[in-house]
Design a protein around this motif. Sequence first.
Motif, PDB file in Angstrom:
ATOM      1  N   LEU A  45       0.830  -1.211   0.000  1.00 23.71           N
ATOM      2  CA  LEU A  45       0.000   0.000   0.000  1.00 23.71           C
ATOM      3  C   LEU A  45       0.857   1.251   0.000  1.00 23.71           C
ATOM      4  CD1 LEU A  45      -2.788  -1.038   2.539  1.00 23.71           C
ATOM      5  CD2 LEU A  45      -2.993  -0.858   0.058  1.00 23.71           C
ATOM      6  N   LEU A  46       1.991   1.169   0.750  1.00 19.90           N
ATOM      7  CA  LEU A  46       2.888   2.317   0.800  1.00 19.90           C
ATOM      8  C   LEU A  46       3.487   2.609  -0.568  1.00 19.90           C
ATOM      9  CD1 LEU A  46       4.363   4.467   2.454  1.00 19.90           C
ATOM     10  CD2 LEU A  46       6.129   2.774   2.956  1.00 19.90           C
ATOM     11  N   VAL A  47       3.901   1.524  -1.262  1.00 22.34           N
ATOM     12  CA  VAL A  47       4.471   1.698  -2.604  1.00 22.34           C
ATOM     13  C   VAL A  47       3.420   2.303  -3.538  1.00 22.34           C
ATOM     14  CG1 VAL A  47       5.325   0.477  -4.630  1.00 22.34           C
ATOM     15  CG2 VAL A  47       6.177  -0.130  -2.357  1.00 22.34           C
ATOM     16  N   GLU A  48       2.174   1.753  -3.446  1.00 21.93           N
ATOM     17  CA  GLU A  48       1.103   2.290  -4.289  1.00 21.93           C
ATOM     18  C   GLU A  48       0.823   3.752  -3.947  1.00 21.93           C
ATOM     19  OE1 GLU A  48      -2.190  -0.259  -3.699  1.00 21.93           O
ATOM     20  OE2 GLU A  48      -1.366  -1.927  -4.881  1.00 21.93           O
ATOM     21  N   SER A  49       0.824   4.027  -2.632  1.00 22.19           N
ATOM     22  CA  SER A  49       0.576   5.403  -2.196  1.00 22.19           C
ATOM     23  C   SER A  49       1.667   6.340  -2.698  1.00 22.19           C
ATOM     24  CB  SER A  49       0.506   5.452  -0.663  1.00 22.19           C
ATOM     25  OG  SER A  49       0.365   6.772  -0.220  1.00 22.19           O
ATOM     26  N   GLU A  50       2.926   5.872  -2.609  1.00 25.08           N
ATOM     27  CA  GLU A  50       4.037   6.705  -3.087  1.00 25.08           C
ATOM     28  C   GLU A  50       3.943   6.940  -4.587  1.00 25.08           C
ATOM     29  OE1 GLU A  50       7.582   4.800  -1.838  1.00 25.08           O
ATOM     30  OE2 GLU A  50       7.504   5.588   0.207  1.00 25.08           O
ATOM     31  N   GLU A  51       3.546   5.882  -5.324  1.00 28.46           N
ATOM     32  CA  GLU A  51       3.410   6.025  -6.774  1.00 28.46           C
ATOM     33  C   GLU A  51       2.299   7.028  -7.108  1.00 28.46           C
ATOM     34  OE1 GLU A  51       2.751   2.099  -8.162  1.00 28.46           O
ATOM     35  OE2 GLU A  51       4.881   1.506  -8.080  1.00 28.46           O
ATOM     36  N   LYS A  52       1.180   6.934  -6.360  1.00 27.02           N
ATOM     37  CA  LYS A  52       0.083   7.883  -6.589  1.00 27.02           C
ATOM     38  C   LYS A  52       0.522   9.305  -6.240  1.00 27.02           C
ATOM     39  CE  LYS A  52      -3.677   4.598  -5.744  1.00 27.02           C
ATOM     40  NZ  LYS A  52      -4.772   4.201  -4.817  1.00 27.02           N
TER      41      LYS A  52
END
Length: 812
Positions: free
Chosen positions: A434-441
Amino acid sequence: MSKIKKEAIDEKVKDILWESEAKYKALVEQIPAITYIAALNETSTTLYVSPQVEKLIGFSPEEYIKNPNIWLEQLHPDDRERVLSEIKSIHTSKKPFISVYRMIAKDGSIVWFRDHASILTNKNGKPLYLQGSMYDITESRNMMISSKEELEKQINERTVELNKTNESLKEEISIRKWFESELIDSEEKHRHIIESSMDGIGLAQDGKIIYVNNALCKMFGYREFELVGKSMWKIVSPEDIDVLKERAKNRIEGLVVSNRYEFIGLKKDESKIIVEVSTSRSFIYKERPTILSFFRDVTEQRNAQEMLYESRELYKLLLKTSPDAIVVSDLNANIIEVSEEAIKINGCKKAEELIGKNSFDLIVPEDHARARSGLVKVLKEGIIKNLEYNLIRKDGSRYLCEMNVSLVKDTAGNPKSFIAIIRDITERKMAEKLLVESEEKFRAIAEYSPNMIFINKKGRIVYANRKCEKVMGYKKEEFLSTTFNFTDLIAVESKELVMESFKKHAKGKEIPPYEYLLLNKSGKELPAIITTKLINYEGEKAILGIVTDITALKNAEAILKRDKNALEKLIKQKTDELLDAKNELINAKRLSDIGTLAATVAHELRNPLGVIRLAVFNLKRKICGLKSITHIANIEKKITESENIINELLYYSRIKMPKYEKINIYNILDECFEFAETKFKRQNITLYKKLNSIKNMSIEADSLQVTEVFNNILNNAYQSIFNKKGKIWVEANTENKKFIVIIIKDNGVGIDKDDINKIFDPFFTKKAKGTGLGLTICKELVNLHGGTLSIKSEKNKGTIVTIKIPIKRKHT
């Protein structure tokens, strides 16, 4: 026989301790010392070293094991010969190795160690290897060096004490000679047995020591003469003296007392040891009761037992309280012991549900091959870390775990079992995803945001989006450089404000958005609004900033402000014009009404006046008397005055728009001056004229109306002067090449302050004769020409009349 049994028990305890230490090596490697195993050779080649070696001297366990001579190489040159000699001596004596020495750490610093080691043997007594612990004593050693003067003082005091002791040597020597003479026969028979004994042996009479063997002296660190003749309590620690005295008293009184017991012994250096004592019954020697005692130092044995107990208790506590699951299995991967967390994480209620199962039953089939390879690697390397497997709970659900596996060996060094430390990382992995996805967003949004976005950590910019590059003129590499100073982006007048806000953020406070001035790479100042938020970035506190360039907004505000001011000014001007127009309309209507009234009155009065004038004419022809003629003349005079008033009323009522033509204003003024001087020639008045600036000037105006204005003003000026020498000044000039200005000034009686605002009102007059329409007509005529007429006056000082008429006609 009991001695042999005791030694067997001791050997068994050592075996148990060894297996316990090997089995739980992975759990006790957290102690604050370097634990090691070394070969029994001249250089003590390292076979195993605990992870603490990296913290204390900078070498990783792998580096340390890889170089078999690393311990010898890092041993301080000044200590090397001594320490090697000490190690060599224990190979033959089999005694524990206790030494203090220095080692050179990887970074070149000096670290002091106190090394405690013992030679471990197998069940048959064959030496296996040297095992020990190295304790960092650098700090205490430095303290010892710093207290050198205090030690020297103590040495001097001790020297004095030794001198006193030397004085008593003669007495002790004589006692020893007496003892030797008395026991010479027995000594000859038993000396070899006693002196060769490994246990301490002593004789006591009346509470005093009368004999000790070498083993007892060595055990307590005394020489023979320091003990013989002294109290037997000298070698007993104070806390045990009362207990032992009670035992001795009971023995003397014939009570049953065990002849084997333990006490805390006190050595010469005041260190303490655990001593096991075996005493004989009291016997008569030289006609006096005597007790024979055998002493054995069991400190290491008891410490070993205590360590074994503590190790087991610690292990049980770890199994019970560890936040990670712990699983112990044999070499076939069959589970033999589990922790509380292991029971819980696998969805079980008791340990029996897991013990006896094969570890592979808990691993998903697709991970079996990897798990087998992992166990092979553990057998080869002794430990593997951070393995990730999918495990199966009792209810069939799966979870992802992180696993560290260590190999446990027996006393012979053979593999015995595995210990696995297991942690459920399902939630962590999900959070990481989720953190990686959040960072990408975040990056996707931030990079294409119309605002500048940055992250500042500890005064350094660690992220800046594309808008920052575009607006500020710096490349991303420049922003992220360790030498880049973010304060270079702030205008001088805003630095204090921004730094104060950052300090508040550092204290955990939130800051509302505020305006400040940016400074781009070219040095241009940019007005901006910044919104900041305190965040966690890569595990540390950081400031997320969103900056909006408001240059266009500020420009728009400036334009709006300018337009607002201009609009307000225009509105005010137009409002004033409308109010003036309204007042003019009101005045015009009022004047129009007055004019209508004046015309009506003039018409109604003119006819009767005509009849009166005709009647007077007829009377004048018939009457010849002087007195009657005088009366008739007065009547004619009043008729003429009345006609003048009627004419003014009619003129006022008949004011029309000017008939413009080009006229020479200078000539008109000159005619008016001539008319006034003729009319008021009897008055002592001097007329001063300053008209050269308009002598050849023509203006567009109605000549009759302009003449009427000047005549009226001049008449008023002359009429205001009486009973004194009068002066009238007339001056003409131009204004902005648009107006001609005529100023007529007199030194007459002036106008009352209360009347000045009424002088242009119709029919207002303070004169005995007149209609009060003269100034009203003048102002109306000047207004019709687009000009102004103003009057300033001071009582008894005079009046100034200013007439301003456009040079060119007013177009409507």
